[in-house]
Design an enzyme around this catalytic site. Structure first.
Site, PDB file in Angstrom:
ATOM      1  N   LYS A 179     -12.368   5.635 -29.909  1.00  0.00           N
ATOM      2  CA  LYS A 179     -12.408   4.425 -30.735  1.00  0.00           C
ATOM      3  C   LYS A 179     -13.828   4.136 -31.227  1.00  0.00           C
ATOM      4  O   LYS A 179     -14.042   3.903 -32.422  1.00  0.00           O
ATOM      5  CB  LYS A 179     -11.872   3.257 -29.911  1.00  0.00           C
ATOM      6  CG  LYS A 179     -12.152   1.883 -30.479  1.00  0.00           C
ATOM      7  CD  LYS A 179     -11.551   0.807 -29.610  1.00  0.00           C
ATOM      8  CE  LYS A 179     -12.150   0.770 -28.228  1.00  0.00           C
ATOM      9  NZ  LYS A 179     -13.552   0.300 -28.223  1.00  0.00           N
ATOM     10  N   THR A 180     -14.789   4.129 -30.301  1.00  0.00           N
ATOM     11  CA  THR A 180     -16.161   3.808 -30.686  1.00  0.00           C
ATOM     12  C   THR A 180     -16.720   4.854 -31.636  1.00  0.00           C
ATOM     13  O   THR A 180     -17.468   4.541 -32.561  1.00  0.00           O
ATOM     14  CB  THR A 180     -17.056   3.698 -29.432  1.00  0.00           C
ATOM     15  OG1 THR A 180     -16.490   2.737 -28.540  1.00  0.00           O
ATOM     16  CG2 THR A 180     -18.462   3.275 -29.799  1.00  0.00           C
ATOM     17  N   ASP A 202     -13.715  -4.377 -33.720  1.00  0.00           N
ATOM     18  CA  ASP A 202     -13.360  -3.588 -32.543  1.00  0.00           C
ATOM     19  C   ASP A 202     -12.475  -4.428 -31.619  1.00  0.00           C
ATOM     20  O   ASP A 202     -12.562  -5.659 -31.610  1.00  0.00           O
ATOM     21  CB  ASP A 202     -14.649  -3.176 -31.826  1.00  0.00           C
ATOM     22  CG  ASP A 202     -14.401  -2.234 -30.664  1.00  0.00           C
ATOM     23  OD1 ASP A 202     -13.344  -1.572 -30.641  1.00  0.00           O
ATOM     24  OD2 ASP A 202     -15.267  -2.159 -29.775  1.00  0.00           O
ATOM     25  N   GLU A 203     -11.630  -3.792 -30.822  1.00  0.00           N
ATOM     26  CA  GLU A 203     -10.768  -4.471 -29.842  1.00  0.00           C
ATOM     27  C   GLU A 203      -9.963  -5.589 -30.502  1.00  0.00           C
ATOM     28  O   GLU A 203      -9.877  -6.714 -30.006  1.00  0.00           O
ATOM     29  CB  GLU A 203     -11.615  -5.037 -28.690  1.00  0.00           C
ATOM     30  CG  GLU A 203     -12.506  -4.036 -27.987  1.00  0.00           C
ATOM     31  CD  GLU A 203     -11.745  -3.064 -27.096  1.00  0.00           C
ATOM     32  OE1 GLU A 203     -10.496  -3.046 -27.165  1.00  0.00           O
ATOM     33  OE2 GLU A 203     -12.387  -2.318 -26.344  1.00  0.00           O
ATOM     34  N   GLN A 206      -3.421  -2.227 -24.684  1.00  0.00           N
ATOM     35  CA  GLN A 206      -4.548  -2.702 -23.874  1.00  0.00           C
ATOM     36  C   GLN A 206      -4.856  -4.182 -24.137  1.00  0.00           C
ATOM     37  O   GLN A 206      -5.961  -4.643 -23.875  1.00  0.00           O
ATOM     38  CB  GLN A 206      -5.790  -1.844 -24.140  1.00  0.00           C
ATOM     39  CG  GLN A 206      -5.601  -0.382 -23.728  1.00  0.00           C
ATOM     40  CD  GLN A 206      -6.871   0.418 -23.871  1.00  0.00           C
ATOM     41  OE1 GLN A 206      -7.825   0.277 -23.103  1.00  0.00           O
ATOM     42  NE2 GLN A 206      -6.903   1.286 -24.871  1.00  0.00           N
ATOM     43  N   ARG A 216      -8.428   4.279 -16.711  1.00  0.00           N
ATOM     44  CA  ARG A 216      -9.881   4.302 -16.482  1.00  0.00           C
ATOM     45  C   ARG A 216     -10.294   5.599 -15.795  1.00  0.00           C
ATOM     46  O   ARG A 216     -11.476   5.947 -15.779  1.00  0.00           O
ATOM     47  CB  ARG A 216     -10.328   3.128 -15.593  1.00  0.00           C
ATOM     48  CG  ARG A 216     -10.092   1.724 -16.108  1.00  0.00           C
ATOM     49  CD  ARG A 216     -10.548   1.514 -17.528  1.00  0.00           C
ATOM     50  NE  ARG A 216      -9.453   1.760 -18.461  1.00  0.00           N
ATOM     51  CZ  ARG A 216      -9.605   1.927 -19.773  1.00  0.00           C
ATOM     52  NH1 ARG A 216     -10.818   1.918 -20.288  1.00  0.00           N
ATOM     53  NH2 ARG A 216      -8.565   2.127 -20.552  1.00  0.00           N
TER      54      ARG A 216
END
Length: 766
Positions: A47-48, A245-246, A276, A631
């Site tokens: 994503k980043t 983002d997010e 998420q 994670r």
């Protein structure tokens, strides 16, 4: 012009070879520049990378200059990492420093958190909202202190509602962009009417203190844009491209802010993952990402499903849990990695056995050359950490808790910050209340109340009231002398705030007030630690100043205070220290570790008992489990206890999430539990857990678990009584047996979805 120059000197960037670093879908997300874009980025799917490459591509292609791009996210750490990655990608451009030195620093790209972005906008236009640019930002503790003072002044009982209850209700109202008047209109019962009065007074006092809380930063930024079209138009013209983002974590205020900025250009790219979305409790609305296509029917939707973090076994298990949710976009992660260990389920007798089992696995890992920082223990509630900490200390394994008492939350540090806030914003009455007699000066409560009354009568800040003749208020002797000394410090230093370096001002203030000397005079080990913390504040200001100077910005005391007020637990966590990490599942979002332990997988603990009353809450618990599982890079442990003292003498049995995971993905290990069960398959073990517990203290009764035939007891039309929602009627049913979900229409609370097994229902008729 300088874009052309960079292409001339760096032809490698001209043909966009850097796009070769991306997979097909990532590249598609980066190259789709114009129009609305929704990127559904699964856990560990890059994503980043997509966001940072998209920013770099906008610049390298000549589509936008750095100052025409706005990227917003949720933590300072994420914003910092994005900015550094953009710097690294545009590294070849740094050679032409004469063209524009800020390319090297990515200083012109606005990459920040929502709150930092709004604070920056509000600083520039505070007067348009009736504030001064030097406004204070109150953190949660300062906000709560102001609410407590309102309760005291207004004679409101502290249980109608509780202080925290009022604070949460006001926060939820602001997230929905409902001011005091709008909230009061919808207030129905006695408690809500009390909150409406508290809310009205709270905003009045914030304004009088020239202060805003966290929620105000968002609400007032939206208010500014809605009420000042010329200011909104300025920022729409400034930012041609907006990236978020997010996006699944945005609340209504953030949603509104983003859409206002996107404007007619509609060059809005949002990146997130509905699987998420785990922050509904603090206002996040999953509908924002699920309904993006409704808001922008012509948007391009790109799904990133290739995972670069976890093994396929971990991904498959996590998908089995989250795929049970109805409210999600269909997707399934995959990886090109080979191999991977099975997930290990640790079955423990009680919470102490569970902690010992987890720590023993960590100890064995350390023997085989792993570092303590390779391990993370995640849990649903903070209370679970105690026994795990005890076990780690006993084994001598270093650990760090993310979400414990932060440096900037320590009492002595907050005292110093209050002093500094008062230098920047003399109207901040809350800061005065905190430090006027710290260290002890002999300024008593009665003297402070007299000054406060004068300030209230004249509608002036308390610092201004201190300049009036104190004898006229009956304040004499030592109290008068000490108040005058206290005031003189600020009279001397306020004119110097913008002239001297921030760290020099802070050091002078701490010395002049006698704060540091009072700690050193105590001459106790505790006071020595507190004195060191005070000195560390000055060191922190120096680091901030150096950092700002390095990127070509002017360091200010106000800038430091703003940065500190917006820090999160993850922002201040030092990952470089080799320690095992303990944190809640919520705090772990966005992080990754070699080996992860998810502790406490028992119905009633994870998922929480209250989540069974609402289908939406249960779906969020599933997403939280999915986040925790993903994670892990290489190894995932799941653990549960058959007996947990804080919950009484029995557990709710294995979490429903355990029952979702196929048995071929899991291996089981027992620690003082179910030794009488030999090699039965996982599904059978999970079934028998409900009736079996091998460890009992003498005289202890068997687990109080009963099985009910819900199909027979609760048909549609059954009248029931719920201890929270009152009377209701069953109007629909989903699932069967232990998974039976009831839809009940309550007389007072309206329609609710409730898990029958945990509903505590009394049948009162058919």
């Amino acid at each position: 012009m300088f874009i052309h120059a960079y292409r001339l000197y760096y032809p490698a960037m001209s043909d966009y070879r850097y796009l070769g670093d991306l997979n097909e879908r990532q590249r598609q997300a980066v190259e789709q520049i114009e129009g609305p874009v929704l990127v559904i980025a699964g856990a560990g799917s890059g994503k980043t990378r997509v966001i940072t490459y998209r920013i770099a591509h906008l610049i390298a292609s000549g589509t936008a200059t750095p100052d025409q791009i706005l990227a917003v996210t949720f933590t300072n750490k994420a914003a910092g990492e994005m900015k550094q990655r953009v710097v690294d990608l545009l590294g070849p451009f740094a050679g032409l420093a004469a063209a524009d030195a800020s390319w090297r620093r990515a200083g012109k790209v606005w990459i920040s958190t929502f709150h930092s972005f709004c604070a920056r906008i509000l600083r520039a236009h505070a007067e348009a909202l009736g504030h001064k640019k030097t406004f204070s930002i109150y953190d949660e503790a300062e906000s709560l202190a102001l609410i407590k003072r309102i309760y005291k002044d207004k004679g409101i009982p502290d249980s109608q509602p509780s202080f925290g209850g009022a604070q949460n209700e006001i926060s939820r109202a602001k997230e929905k962009l409902a001011g005091p008047a709008e909230y009061a209109e919808s207030a129905g019962n006695f408690i809500e009417r009390n909150v409406a009065n508290i809310y009205r007074e709270y905003q009045k006092r914030l304004s009088a203190n020239n202060a805003m809380d966290f929620d105000d930063l968002l609400m007032k930024a939206v208010e500014l844009f809605q009420n000042q079209p010329d200011i909104l138009e300025y920022y729409r013209e400034k930012f041609h491209y907006v990236l978020v983002d997010e996006y699944q974590d945005t609340n209504h205020a953030q949603y509104r802010l983003v859409n206002l900025l996107a404007g007619e250009r509609r060059n809005l790219c949002v990146v997130g993952d509905d699987d998420q979305s785990i922050y509904a409790w603090r206002g996040a609305d999953i509908a924002n990402i699920l309904d993006f296509e409704k808001d922008y029917p012509d948007c391009m939707i790109i799904k990133l499903e290739e995972n670069y973090r976890s093994t396929q076994i971990i991904l498959d298990a996590a998908w089995q849990v989250v795929s049970k949710n109805a409210g999600r976009m269909p997707k399934k992660l995959f990886t090109r990695r080979d191999g991977g260990d099975k997930i290990t389920l640790l079955l423990a007798g009680d919470e102490r056995d569970e902690a010992d089992a987890i720590v023993e696995k960590i100890r064995l890992g350390l023997i085989y050359d792993k570092s303590p920082s390779d391990f993370a223990v995640l849990y649903r509630t903070n209370a679970q950490s105690r026994v795990i900490e005890d076990a780690l200390r006993y084994r001598g394994i270093p650990y760090a808790i993310v979400g414990g008492v932060r440096f900037y939350d320590r009492a002595e540090v907050k005292d110093v910050l209050a002093y500094l806030r008062l230098l920047v914003n003399p109207a901040d009455n809350q800061a005065v209340f905190r430090i006027i007699n710290v260290p002890r000066r002999g300024i008593g409560k009665t003297s402070v109340e007299k000054i406060e009354r004068l300030a209230a009568e004249r509608g002036i800040p308390i610092m201004e009231a201190l300049t009036h003749p104190l004898e006229s208020l009956g304040i004499k002797g030592k109290a008068k002398t000490q108040i005058e000394k206290f005031l003189q410090v600020f009279v001397d230093l306020i004119p110097e705030v913008d002239k001297l370096p921030p760290q020099e001002i802070a050091a002078t203030l701490i010395t002049r007030t006698g704060y540091l000397r009072s700690l050193e005079d105590e001459a106790t080990p505790e006071a020595d630690v507190r004195a060191d913390n005070v000195k560390e504040v000055v060191a922190g200001i120096k680091e901030y100043s150096d950092r700002m100077t390095e990127i070509g910005e002017t360091p200010t005391l106000a800038g430091f205070l703003e940065e500190v007020s917006l820090l999160t637990d993850v922002d201040v966590w030092d990952k470089s220290v080799p320690t095992a990490t303990l944190m809640t599942l919520h705090a772990a979002k966005g992080l990754e570790f070699d080996t992860v332990f998810l502790a406490g997988l028992e119905d009633g603990l994870f998922p929480l008992m209250r989540s069974f009353e609402e289908k939406a809450d249960l779906e969020e618990e599933r997403r939280l489990c999915y986040v925790g599982m993903t994670r892990a890079r290489n190894k995932l442990f799941l653990s549960m206890a058959g007996y947990r003292r804080r919950w009484g003498d029995f557990t709710g049995g294995p979490s429903m999430f355990l029952r979702d995971i196929p048995e071929e993905l899991v291996e089981t290990e027992r620690f003082n539990y179910w030794q009488d069960i030999s090699s039965k398959k996982l599904s059978h073990q999970i079934g028998e857990v409900r009736h079996t517990r091998s460890r009992r203290e003498p005289g202890e009764s068997a687990p109080r678990y009963e099985h009910f035939e819900y199909e027979d007891l609760l048909p549609i039309g059954t009248a029931v009584l719920h201890d929270k929602f009152g009377r209701g009627v069953v109007v629909d049913r989903e699932g069967a047996s232990e998974n039976l979900m009831l839809t009940i229409k309550f007389e007072r609370a309206g329609q609710k979805k409730i898990m029958a097994k945990y509903a505590s229902l009394e049948i009162i008729g058919h």
